[in-house]
Design a protein around this motif. Structure first.
Motif, PDB file in Angstrom:
ATOM      1  N   MET A 141       0.740  -1.103  -0.073  1.00 32.34           N
ATOM      2  CA  MET A 141       0.090  -0.153  -0.151  1.00 32.34           C
ATOM      3  C   MET A 141       0.942   1.124   0.022  1.00 32.34           C
ATOM      4  O   MET A 141       1.732   1.383   0.844  1.00 32.34           O
ATOM      5  N   LYS A 142       0.508   2.174  -0.922  1.00 34.53           N
ATOM      6  CA  LYS A 142       1.337   3.378  -1.085  1.00 34.53           C
ATOM      7  C   LYS A 142       1.226   4.276   0.086  1.00 34.53           C
ATOM      8  O   LYS A 142      -0.161   4.814   0.420  1.00 34.53           O
ATOM      9  N   THR A 143       2.288   4.730   0.787  1.00 32.94           N
ATOM     10  CA  THR A 143       2.093   5.728   1.637  1.00 32.94           C
ATOM     11  C   THR A 143       1.911   7.292   1.458  1.00 32.94           C
ATOM     12  O   THR A 143       2.538   7.566   0.664  1.00 32.94           O
ATOM     13  N   GLU A 144       0.679   7.713   1.917  1.00 29.87           N
ATOM     14  CA  GLU A 144       0.480   9.023   1.694  1.00 29.87           C
ATOM     15  C   GLU A 144       1.628  10.211   2.012  1.00 29.87           C
ATOM     16  O   GLU A 144       1.895  10.092   3.263  1.00 29.87           O
ATOM     17  N   PRO A 145       2.039  10.803   1.331  1.00 32.77           N
ATOM     18  CA  PRO A 145       3.248  11.803   1.467  1.00 32.77           C
ATOM     19  C   PRO A 145       2.592  12.884   2.687  1.00 32.77           C
ATOM     20  O   PRO A 145       1.646  13.128   2.628  1.00 32.77           O
ATOM     21  N   VAL A 146       3.682  13.320   3.354  1.00 37.66           N
ATOM     22  CA  VAL A 146       3.161  14.108   4.314  1.00 37.66           C
ATOM     23  C   VAL A 146       3.721  15.770   3.961  1.00 37.66           C
ATOM     24  O   VAL A 146       4.849  15.795   3.141  1.00 37.66           O
ATOM     25  N   ILE A 147       3.302  16.596   4.367  1.00 41.18           N
ATOM     26  CA  ILE A 147       3.249  18.059   4.033  1.00 41.18           C
ATOM     27  C   ILE A 147       3.992  18.893   4.986  1.00 41.18           C
ATOM     28  O   ILE A 147       3.817  18.841   6.153  1.00 41.18           O
ATOM     29  N   GLY A 148       5.125  19.795   4.641  1.00 38.71           N
ATOM     30  CA  GLY A 148       5.725  20.812   5.530  1.00 38.71           C
ATOM     31  C   GLY A 148       5.681  22.041   4.800  1.00 38.71           C
ATOM     32  O   GLY A 148       5.992  22.255   3.553  1.00 38.71           O
ATOM     33  N   LEU A 149       5.058  23.214   5.504  1.00 37.13           N
ATOM     34  CA  LEU A 149       4.572  24.378   4.893  1.00 37.13           C
ATOM     35  C   LEU A 149       5.380  25.682   5.720  1.00 37.13           C
ATOM     36  O   LEU A 149       5.067  25.501   6.828  1.00 37.13           O
ATOM     37  N   ASP A 150       6.045  26.171   4.900  1.00 39.14           N
ATOM     38  CA  ASP A 150       6.709  27.340   5.574  1.00 39.14           C
ATOM     39  C   ASP A 150       6.129  28.768   5.113  1.00 39.14           C
ATOM     40  O   ASP A 150       6.280  29.087   3.883  1.00 39.14           O
ATOM     41  N   PHE A 151       5.134  29.127   6.073  1.00 43.56           N
ATOM     42  CA  PHE A 151       4.395  30.527   5.536  1.00 43.56           C
ATOM     43  C   PHE A 151       5.268  31.474   6.141  1.00 43.56           C
ATOM     44  O   PHE A 151       5.261  31.629   7.482  1.00 43.56           O
ATOM     45  N   GLY A 152       5.821  32.264   5.329  1.00 42.29           N
ATOM     46  CA  GLY A 152       6.580  33.451   5.815  1.00 42.29           C
ATOM     47  C   GLY A 152       6.096  34.756   5.337  1.00 42.29           C
ATOM     48  O   GLY A 152       4.934  34.833   4.762  1.00 42.29           O
ATOM     49  N   THR A 153       6.591  35.767   6.175  1.00 42.66           N
ATOM     50  CA  THR A 153       6.205  37.197   5.878  1.00 42.66           C
ATOM     51  C   THR A 153       6.492  37.559   4.553  1.00 42.66           C
ATOM     52  O   THR A 153       5.844  38.617   3.998  1.00 42.66           O
ATOM     53  N   THR A 154       7.757  37.040   3.997  1.00 43.94           N
ATOM     54  CA  THR A 154       7.923  37.814   2.522  1.00 43.94           C
ATOM     55  C   THR A 154       7.849  36.596   1.496  1.00 43.94           C
ATOM     56  O   THR A 154       7.248  36.690   0.510  1.00 43.94           O
ATOM     57  N   ASN A 155       8.368  35.482   2.106  1.00 46.78           N
ATOM     58  CA  ASN A 155       8.362  34.335   1.056  1.00 46.78           C
ATOM     59  C   ASN A 155       7.787  33.123   1.906  1.00 46.78           C
ATOM     60  O   ASN A 155       7.937  32.925   2.915  1.00 46.78           O
ATOM     61  N   SER A 156       7.069  32.241   0.933  1.00 44.24           N
ATOM     62  CA  SER A 156       6.464  30.852   1.579  1.00 44.24           C
ATOM     63  C   SER A 156       7.169  29.814   0.734  1.00 44.24           C
ATOM     64  O   SER A 156       7.590  30.012  -0.439  1.00 44.24           O
ATOM     65  N   ALA A 157       7.148  28.746   1.192  1.00 45.00           N
ATOM     66  CA  ALA A 157       7.618  27.418   0.663  1.00 45.00           C
ATOM     67  C   ALA A 157       6.732  26.304   1.134  1.00 45.00           C
ATOM     68  O   ALA A 157       6.521  26.030   2.334  1.00 45.00           O
ATOM     69  N   ILE A 158       6.683  25.007   0.272  1.00 49.44           N
ATOM     70  CA  ILE A 158       5.968  23.863   0.738  1.00 49.44           C
ATOM     71  C   ILE A 158       6.623  22.639   0.126  1.00 49.44           C
ATOM     72  O   ILE A 158       7.292  22.833  -0.862  1.00 49.44           O
ATOM     73  N   ALA A 159       7.005  21.708   0.865  1.00 50.53           N
ATOM     74  CA  ALA A 159       7.497  20.301   0.595  1.00 50.53           C
ATOM     75  C   ALA A 159       6.822  19.069   0.721  1.00 50.53           C
ATOM     76  O   ALA A 159       5.982  19.104   1.938  1.00 50.53           O
ATOM     77  N   VAL A 160       6.998  17.934   0.448  1.00 49.72           N
ATOM     78  CA  VAL A 160       6.453  16.819   0.494  1.00 49.72           C
ATOM     79  C   VAL A 160       7.578  15.667   0.989  1.00 49.72           C
ATOM     80  O   VAL A 160       8.662  15.943   0.695  1.00 49.72           O
ATOM     81  N   ALA A 161       7.279  14.972   1.783  1.00 49.72           N
ATOM     82  CA  ALA A 161       8.180  13.985   2.291  1.00 49.72           C
ATOM     83  C   ALA A 161       7.538  12.526   2.256  1.00 49.72           C
ATOM     84  O   ALA A 161       6.334  12.569   2.760  1.00 49.72           O
ATOM     85  N   ARG A 208      -2.398  16.371   5.654  1.00 50.63           N
ATOM     86  CA  ARG A 208      -1.677  16.387   6.675  1.00 50.63           C
ATOM     87  C   ARG A 208      -0.587  17.178   6.565  1.00 50.63           C
ATOM     88  O   ARG A 208       0.160  17.113   5.736  1.00 50.63           O
ATOM     89  N   VAL A 209      -0.398  18.377   7.476  1.00 51.79           N
ATOM     90  CA  VAL A 209       0.795  19.177   7.347  1.00 51.79           C
ATOM     91  C   VAL A 209       1.469  19.609   8.660  1.00 51.79           C
ATOM     92  O   VAL A 209       0.702  19.491   9.707  1.00 51.79           O
ATOM     93  N   VAL A 210       2.398  19.798   8.531  1.00 48.88           N
ATOM     94  CA  VAL A 210       3.292  20.286   9.675  1.00 48.88           C
ATOM     95  C   VAL A 210       3.528  21.846   9.382  1.00 48.88           C
ATOM     96  O   VAL A 210       4.284  22.102   8.482  1.00 48.88           O
ATOM     97  N   LEU A 211       2.922  22.775  10.056  1.00 46.69           N
ATOM     98  CA  LEU A 211       2.936  24.206   9.628  1.00 46.69           C
ATOM     99  C   LEU A 211       4.293  24.852  10.366  1.00 46.69           C
ATOM    100  O   LEU A 211       4.309  24.789  11.637  1.00 46.69           O
ATOM    101  N   GLY A 212       5.108  25.761   9.726  1.00 44.48           N
ATOM    102  CA  GLY A 212       6.296  26.282  10.716  1.00 44.48           C
ATOM    103  C   GLY A 212       5.432  27.513  11.229  1.00 44.48           C
ATOM    104  O   GLY A 212       4.590  28.151  11.070  1.00 44.48           O
ATOM    105  N   ARG A 213       6.055  27.938  12.694  1.00 45.44           N
ATOM    106  CA  ARG A 213       5.891  28.958  13.280  1.00 45.44           C
ATOM    107  C   ARG A 213       7.047  29.615  13.835  1.00 45.44           C
ATOM    108  O   ARG A 213       8.191  28.985  14.077  1.00 45.44           O
ATOM    109  N   PRO A 214       7.264  31.052  14.134  1.00 41.88           N
ATOM    110  CA  PRO A 214       8.223  31.474  14.418  1.00 41.88           C
ATOM    111  C   PRO A 214       8.463  31.514  16.015  1.00 41.88           C
ATOM    112  O   PRO A 214       7.492  30.983  16.669  1.00 41.88           O
ATOM    113  N   VAL A 215       9.604  31.660  16.482  1.00 40.93           N
ATOM    114  CA  VAL A 215       9.826  31.580  18.023  1.00 40.93           C
ATOM    115  C   VAL A 215       8.781  32.641  18.785  1.00 40.93           C
ATOM    116  O   VAL A 215       8.118  32.291  19.735  1.00 40.93           O
ATOM    117  N   ARG A 216       8.887  33.881  18.214  1.00 40.65           N
ATOM    118  CA  ARG A 216       8.104  34.760  18.622  1.00 40.65           C
ATOM    119  C   ARG A 216       7.315  35.461  17.647  1.00 40.65           C
ATOM    120  O   ARG A 216       7.985  35.827  16.462  1.00 40.65           O
TER     121      ARG A 216
END
Length: 427
Positions: free
Chosen positions: A1-21, A128-136
């Motif tokens: 059975m094929k495993t569904e890729p998971v998502i990492g999303l970096d929502f930034g003030t100026t730039n954003s990026a998204i990746a799969v693993a 499913r996504v893991v979303l980045g957040r700043p320290v502050r």
């Protein structure tokens, strides 16, 4: 059975990026137009046609937003640095062409476009996504502010279609990517320089930590000084005087300085659209009529009324980038009938941001003290983000920790890959 890729999303003030693993534990970035992995965190609402009750076309985001804005004869509403508002209870919603948008609605548009790109490029449901957040979060003064920002970000992600949402600190995500390169344990300082915030993390990384399953984080800290701050220094010192800052106007027989508060708003991307409010424009027109250098104030009014702010900031940003590579940078802006040109030496720019560098240094010094760590204990310094290339920033880290300890990554995209790898771990 094929495993569904998971998502990492970096929502930034100026730039954003998204990746799969996937099961191969490799993270891959989504691309937007060619090989570009950075997605501008920008929204554009096209101008409504005269007499129409609806928008001309759908809302644009990222590269499409920039192109549509620049190509439009009649400029619509450009929204930038939305992330900067997350912790502010004062910003609840805004009305655009008769429709009310909450902050969550606006952010969800960007996150939805990123999610749709991943779904198309990698044929995944992107649930499913893991979303980045700043320290502050920028502007967060209390725990309640932090909680508000996180709640809003989660709501926006759910509105964008993600079913399972979790968070990870952005600098810790950068460490996940770096850790894959280590064959020994070491104490690492990660500096993540974004558009609105600079975040710092002390982490114990390496195969030993991973084997034991220990958390890598020893301590974190952050400061609301980053790329946008550096841009604002150029705006206020080099550009604003060409638009009337420091000049005077006559009112009731008295010579008064042109209001500084106008230029304070001009110095921030996410405040610039506020200058177009009717009351502000009325003040500016009155000032222009009585100004000793009316042409400068007229140029400012034209930039505001014709929505040329983004083009102006791009010119400022280009000057900063040029100073990263050269001792002398050139500022050039030519839009409509407004033409400005000047040069800027690197040492001048560095003198303007010296207080900002000191605050960054104090933030890092406080982090080391809190963790009982000496600078000599640091094995590597991993820097990510566009502003990590600014020479005076790199000189600080080289001087404090040693030039041989400085590492770098894929700058604008390392965090997204790290988030995707983090998404493979148990929640």
């Amino acid at each position: 059975m094929k495993t569904e890729p998971v998502i990492g999303l970096d929502f930034g003030t100026t730039n954003s990026a998204i990746a799969v693993a996937g099961s191969d534990r490799q993270a891959t970035l989504a691309t937007f137009g060619g090989d570009l992995a950075a997605f501008r965190s920008i929204l554009y609402f096209p101008a409504r046609e005269r007499g129409s009750q609806q928008q001309n076309t759908e809302t644009k985001a990222g590269p499409e937003a920039i192109n549509s804005y620049l190509d439009a004869d009649t400029k619509g509403r450009l929204i930038v640095s939305i992330k900067s508002y997350l912790a502010s209870s004062l910003f609840t919603s805004t009305n655009i062409s008769g429709r009310n948008y909450t902050l969550e609605d606006l952010i969800a548009i960007i996150l939805r476009r990123l999610r749709m790109r991943v779904m198309d490029q990698f044929e995944t449901s992107a649930s499913r996504v893991v979303l980045g957040r700043p320290v502050r979060f920028a502007g967060a003064d209390t725990e309640a502010d932090e909680a508000l920002a996180l709640k809003r970000l989660q709501t926006a992600a759910e509105l964008a279609g993600f079913k399972e949402v979790s968070f990870e600190l952005e600098p810790v995500a950068a460490a996940y990517q770096y850790e894959t390169q280590l064959d020994h344990d070491e104490l690492v300082l990660i500096g993540d320089f974004g558009g609105g915030t600079s975040d710092f993390t002390l982490a114990q990384l390496g195969p030993g930590r991973k084997k034991d399953g220990r958390s890598p984080v020893i301590g974190t800290s952050g400061v609301a000084i980053a790329g946008d701050t550096f841009d604002s220094r150029i705006m206020m010192r080099l550009v604003a005087p060409k638009l009337g800052l420091g000049t005077h106007y006559v009112s009731l027989g008295k010579e008064l300085p042109v209001p500084v508060w106008v230029y304070t708003q001009l110095s921030s991307w996410h405040h610039m659209f506020l200058l177009k409010e009717p009351k502000t424009m009325a003040v500016l027109r009155e000032v222009k009529n009585q100004a000793t250098e009316s042409k400068k104030v007229a140029a400012l009014i034209q930039i505001i009324t014709e929505n040329l702010g983004y083009a102006l900031y791009r010119a400022v940003e280009q000057t900063k980038v040029e100073l990263t590579e050269k001792e002398l940078g050139t500022f050039q802006f030519s839009q409509s009938t407004v033409h400005m040109e000047d040069s800027l030496e690197r040492w001048q720019f560095e003198s303007w941001i010296q207080d900002d560098i000191q605050k960054i240094a104090a933030c890092i010094g406080s982090l080391l003290d809190q963790c009982g760590v000496q600078s000599s204990d640091i094995g590597s310094v991993f820097l990510t983000g566009g502003s990590s290339f600014v020479p005076v920033v790199r000189r600080y880290f080289s001087r404090t920790f040693g030039a041989d300890k400085l590492k770098s990554g894929e700058e604008l995209t390392t965090v997204a890959k790290g988030l995707a790898l983090r998404a493979l771990e148990p929640v």
